[in-house]
Scaffold this active site. Sequence first.
Site, mmCIF file in Angstrom:
data_model
loop_
_atom_site.group_PDB
_atom_site.id
_atom_site.type_symbol
_atom_site.label_atom_id
_atom_site.label_comp_id
_atom_site.label_asym_id
_atom_site.label_seq_id
_atom_site.Cartn_x
_atom_site.Cartn_y
_atom_site.Cartn_z
ATOM 1 N N ARG A 36 33.310 -37.054 26.045
ATOM 2 C CA ARG A 36 32.376 -38.098 25.602
ATOM 3 C C ARG A 36 31.754 -38.820 26.794
ATOM 4 N NH1 ARG A 36 35.487 -40.213 20.208
ATOM 5 N NH2 ARG A 36 34.487 -38.696 18.845
ATOM 6 N N LYS A 200 38.846 -31.741 1.615
ATOM 7 C CA LYS A 200 38.468 -32.209 0.275
ATOM 8 C C LYS A 200 37.030 -31.912 -0.103
ATOM 9 C CE LYS A 200 41.418 -36.270 0.061
ATOM 10 N NZ LYS A 200 41.290 -37.701 0.295
ATOM 11 N N GLY A 353 34.131 -33.066 14.686
ATOM 12 C CA GLY A 353 35.456 -33.117 14.074
ATOM 13 C C GLY A 353 36.369 -31.972 14.456
ATOM 14 N N GLY A 376 31.922 -37.944 11.792
ATOM 15 C CA GLY A 376 31.371 -38.630 10.627
ATOM 16 C C GLY A 376 29.848 -38.663 10.659
HETATM 17 P P1 AMP Z 1 38.489 -32.370 7.075
HETATM 18 O O1 AMP Z 1 38.851 -33.614 7.802
HETATM 19 O O2 AMP Z 1 37.986 -32.573 5.696
HETATM 20 O O3 AMP Z 1 37.583 -31.457 7.901
HETATM 21 O O4 AMP Z 1 39.849 -31.569 6.859
HETATM 22 C C1 AMP Z 1 40.618 -31.072 7.903
HETATM 23 C C2 AMP Z 1 42.012 -30.832 7.426
HETATM 24 O O5 AMP Z 1 42.010 -29.924 6.335
HETATM 25 C C3 AMP Z 1 42.876 -30.229 8.498
HETATM 26 O O6 AMP Z 1 43.856 -31.161 8.884
HETATM 27 C C4 AMP Z 1 43.494 -29.012 7.824
HETATM 28 O O7 AMP Z 1 44.874 -28.884 8.081
HETATM 29 C C5 AMP Z 1 43.270 -29.293 6.355
HETATM 30 N N1 AMP Z 1 43.269 -28.035 5.563
HETATM 31 C C6 AMP Z 1 42.458 -26.985 5.725
HETATM 32 N N2 AMP Z 1 42.805 -26.004 4.875
HETATM 33 C C7 AMP Z 1 43.857 -26.432 4.164
HETATM 34 C C8 AMP Z 1 44.669 -25.868 3.124
HETATM 35 N N3 AMP Z 1 44.425 -24.650 2.678
HETATM 36 N N4 AMP Z 1 45.655 -26.621 2.616
HETATM 37 C C9 AMP Z 1 45.887 -27.859 3.090
HETATM 38 N N5 AMP Z 1 45.166 -28.450 4.063
HETATM 39 C C10 AMP Z 1 44.161 -27.746 4.595
#
Ligand code: AMP
Length: 396
Positions: A36, A200, A353, A376
């Site tokens: 950064r 999610k 991210g 974000g």
């Molecule tokens: P995000 O912040 O929405 O990009 O989510 C990232 C997180 O999603 C990471 O910490 C991953 O470990 C989690 N993740 C990805 N695939 C899976 C899965 N199949 N089951 C549980 N967690 C997951």
Amino acid sequence: MNKKTIKDVSVKGKKCLVRVDFNVPIVNGEITDVNRIEGALPTIKYLLDNNAKVILCSHLGRPKGKFNLEFSLKPVAEKLAELLKKPVIFASDVIGEDAKAKVSALKEGEVLLLENLRFHNEEEANDKDFCIALASFCDIYVNDAFGTAHRAHASTAGIAQYGLAKESVAGFLIGKELEIMGGALENPKRPFVAILGGAKVSDKIGVINNLLDKVDTLIIGGAMAYTFESAMGYAIGGSKCEKDKIDLAKELMAKAKDKKVNLLLPIDHIIADAFAETANIKEVAVGDIPEGWQGLDIGTKTQKLFAEAVKCAKTVIWNGPMGVFEMKPFAGGTCAVAKALTESQAITIIGGGDSASAIQQLGYADKVTHISTGGGASLEFLEGIVLPGVDCLDNK
Ligand code: AMP
């Protein structure tokens, strides 16, 4: 970009207050990742080379509105001096006596870093008096903190929103982010492929919706995929699933069909009998996840399917891991996607991210077109939301 940048204004002899993103990881006083800081160098160097008086400000961590040395930017001032190969003056407060004295003594071609903005609650509250105090330091306000451009805080938007500086312009980092990501979204070279993963569906509804209007192929992996699989009637065992988003997943699939977007979902998975690195592991086809097992990564056939789509693309945007990449047995899918991007001839953009960390950890950072510095902020940008830290700047 229709916003003014530092190249559109005369900076010689002017006091330029530059909002940078120096929110770097610090372990035992040592900065463990200088990305950064390096990201802000082109703007800082340009201003110094053009004889501006450069006043930098940033947040670091979450000191919750209280002065706390644990969150001091002092180590950043030292690292910046090393990278710039010139002294960096450090103010031990933000708008206090030390800052005021050092700002008024600042000469052309000198650089000053203020202490952590978030030592004041007024920063995140976008308090007008705090904006006035910060703006009193400058003639020109420069926003170069893409990572916080989705926040309307005093230093990221307020100064410009309240019209407190003579000019409010973007730095090179924000300029580059908008040019590359904006260019891809507005006028992509096709085929345009987006890859979304992560935890999610609910976090990415806006992004999926916006991208369905723009892409040729949308790939969905990560935990998000199981909600879609469930919507299609596949057995997902104990995999993560947002039951209240199943109808939405159906709607998004219908929208993809309607828009003639090729929606690619996993065709196989790496499954485990516990959420642990030491769990028993199997590879199964989609729909074959038994009770007591959960999908933690895409399978090898899916890796090939996704890589093939990337191979044919001319523009690729990727946000979110394909599995629980923090655990080695479930990192294969994320690594495969990262590798496919590095082997592609397309414009490849990593939307910040976890995907950005994955690319960096794998040593592929210089093999992609652009790694966004904002997690974000880049998600909101992909969602089509106007970022307050950009919106507030002067138009050309
Ligand atoms: P995000 O912040 O929405 O990009 O989510 C990232 C997180 O999603 C990471 O910490 C991953 O470990 C989690 N993740 C990805 N695939 C899976 C899965 N199949 N089951 C549980 N967690 C997951």
